[in-house]
Design a protein around this motif. Structure first.
Motif, short mmCIF file in Angstrom:
data_model
loop_
_atom_site.label_atom_id
_atom_site.label_comp_id
_atom_site.label_asym_id
_atom_site.label_seq_id
_atom_site.Cartn_x
_atom_site.Cartn_y
_atom_site.Cartn_z
N ARG A 1 2.58 -7.42 -6.42
CA ARG A 1 3.36 -6.60 -5.49
C ARG A 1 2.98 -5.13 -5.61
N PRO B 1 3.45 -11.82 -10.50
CA PRO B 1 3.93 -11.44 -9.16
C PRO B 1 4.29 -9.96 -9.06
N ARG C 1 17.98 -3.49 -11.25
CA ARG C 1 17.61 -4.91 -11.33
C ARG C 1 17.12 -5.33 -9.96
N GLN D 1 1.29 -2.67 -2.77
CA GLN D 1 1.85 -1.37 -2.39
C GLN D 1 0.78 -0.27 -2.47
N TYR E 1 20.46 -20.76 -6.15
CA TYR E 1 21.35 -19.65 -5.82
C TYR E 1 22.78 -19.89 -6.29
N PRO F 1 11.66 -5.89 -1.40
CA PRO F 1 10.48 -6.38 -2.12
C PRO F 1 9.61 -5.22 -2.60
N THR F 2 10.15 -4.42 -3.49
CA THR F 2 9.43 -3.27 -4.03
C THR F 2 9.77 -3.13 -5.50
N SER F 3 9.00 -2.30 -6.19
CA SER F 3 9.34 -1.95 -7.58
C SER F 3 9.64 -0.47 -7.59
N PHE G 1 5.58 -19.05 2.01
CA PHE G 1 6.64 -20.05 1.77
C PHE G 1 7.35 -20.34 3.09
N TYR H 1 17.39 -5.42 -3.49
CA TYR H 1 16.93 -6.62 -2.80
C TYR H 1 15.61 -6.40 -2.07
N VAL I 1 16.39 -8.25 -7.30
CA VAL I 1 16.70 -9.62 -6.94
C VAL I 1 15.67 -10.02 -5.90
N ASP I 2 14.71 -10.80 -6.31
CA ASP I 2 13.61 -11.06 -5.40
C ASP I 2 13.25 -12.53 -5.40
N PRO I 3 13.76 -13.28 -4.41
CA PRO I 3 13.50 -14.71 -4.39
C PRO I 3 12.02 -15.04 -4.25
N VAL I 4 11.28 -14.18 -3.56
CA VAL I 4 9.86 -14.47 -3.36
C VAL I 4 9.10 -14.39 -4.69
N MET I 5 9.40 -13.37 -5.48
CA MET I 5 8.74 -13.27 -6.79
C MET I 5 9.12 -14.46 -7.66
N ALA I 6 10.36 -14.90 -7.56
CA ALA I 6 10.77 -16.07 -8.35
C ALA I 6 9.96 -17.30 -7.93
N LEU I 7 9.77 -17.47 -6.62
CA LEU I 7 8.95 -18.59 -6.16
C LEU I 7 7.51 -18.45 -6.63
N GLN I 8 6.99 -17.23 -6.55
CA GLN I 8 5.59 -17.01 -6.94
C GLN I 8 5.35 -17.31 -8.41
N SER I 9 6.36 -17.11 -9.22
CA SER I 9 6.17 -17.38 -10.65
C SER I 9 6.21 -18.88 -10.93
N LEU J 1 -1.25 -18.89 -4.52
CA LEU J 1 -0.68 -18.34 -3.28
C LEU J 1 -1.69 -18.32 -2.13
N MET K 1 24.31 -5.04 -16.10
CA MET K 1 24.24 -3.58 -16.00
C MET K 1 25.55 -2.91 -16.37
N LEU L 1 21.24 -2.65 -7.76
CA LEU L 1 20.73 -4.00 -7.53
C LEU L 1 19.87 -3.92 -6.29
N LEU M 1 14.56 -23.10 -6.76
CA LEU M 1 15.16 -21.78 -6.76
C LEU M 1 16.65 -21.98 -6.53
N VAL N 1 18.64 -17.35 -9.05
CA VAL N 1 18.76 -16.06 -8.37
C VAL N 1 20.24 -15.76 -8.34
#
Lengths: 204, 204
Positions: free
Chosen positions: A10, A6, B181, A14, A167, B169-171, A100, B167, B183-191, A71, A192, B165, A165, A183
């Motif tokens: 991403r 994933p 770090r 980008q 939380y 959706p980027t790297s 999703f 949130y 925190v990306d729920p979508v990436m977690a779902l995708q994995s 996906l 950190m 931290l 997932l 999450v």
């Protein structure tokens, strides 16, 4: 290794948005702070996507990764727990564009059950197992208080849910064949502060 | 290895809440789906916390881990981006009990700047660097749209922030000494959908 796909997906999206058509493992590596060798190894495990010296065709690789990750279809998702956090998750704009779709929401509180939130009527958690089975929902997002999490996850597993997932600030138990991802922003912060302790405070 | 300490800390706190005083690496392992050897190795890296055959004294080990992780103090935190997600983060009940206190919030939208949200007045992102320096804030939570993330993170780094931290959706890119770090729920779902693809749909 799958868990990094994933991230690659991403980054490739980008790069495509930035107007690029071809990516090398070097350019991906720079963007992701990883070595090109690691990226080539990860992708090589799933197929031969690049040509030696030419790099990866970005739209092609995006499509391939989406197929590998499953996906290229829509996934219905259930939300359990419609408190403050659950409402924020219902309103989170990131799920839908990625396929999703939250289709059902459950809560145990009589004051919440029956409410219509963004087109979804909150249903009683008592009926959850039947509804999940009937709708064939295999993915759930859990946003209930810590003390209720394990019981909710047991119910989800009974109902045939295979990906969760979570939380809640807990480490719930699930059978090995059910995937659970936590999450947890607090744990991320905690991992950190260890480093902050050991680096000097920056000059002001 | 450090990244697993918050997980151990959380499990130990759960055991304490459950009324236990002593934990073995076996009982921790069962709870976390890890091998006892892995847990002993991780903890052994940071000190000698257990007695052979007696297990770990839970309150003592909690206190030690909190010191190692730098959690025996309060950490002021800045929030950048006060849209729907940012408001949910401001209302998230999990930060404060663990010593993370959101002390400042920033946004670029004139319609949001000046609003008082739960006792915090949203300030203009234009003044962010000065305010962060003056207040000595070293941790930031980023909840801005993807397109603005990198610019915001560059500003945070300039202001001396050392832990982020994210949130979005980027790297995003940051200097190696700044911890980020995602925190990306979508990436977690995708994995997880990768695994759903390869397991049968449960019988209904």
């Amino acid at each position: 290794m799958v868990s990094r796909l994933p991230l690659y997906l991403r980054a490739l999206k980008q790069l495509l948005t930035d107007g690029l058509d071809v990516a090398s493992s070097q350019s991906l590596g720079r963007r992701l702070h990883m070595t090109p060798a690691q990226i080539r190894k990860d992708l090589g495990y799933f197929g031969r996507f690049g040509k030696q010296g030419r790099g990866y065709d970005i739209p092609y690789l995006i499509n391939e990764l989406e197929q590998i990750l499953g996906l290229n279809q829509e996934w219905p998702v259930a939300l359990v727990g419609v408190g403050r956090l659950g409402r924020a998750i219902l309103g989170y704009p990131g799920f839908n564009p990625e396929g999703f779709s939250i289709r059902a929401a459950f809560d145990s509180s009589p004051s919440v059950v029956g409410q219509n939130l963004g087109g979804i009527e909150v249903q009683s958690i008592k009926n959850m197992e039947d509804i999940l089975r009937n709708e064939g929902i295999r993915i759930a997002v859990v946003a209930v208080p810590a003390a209720q999490t394990q019981a909710v996850i047991d119910q989800l597993v009974n109902a045939g849910v295979q990906a969760i997932l979570n939380y809640s600030p807990t480490s719930p138990q699930a059978p090995r064949e059910v995937k659970v991802r936590n999450v947890d922003p607090v744990m991320a912060l905690q991992s950190m502060t260890y480093f902050l302790r050991s680096v000097p405070v920056p000059p002001r």
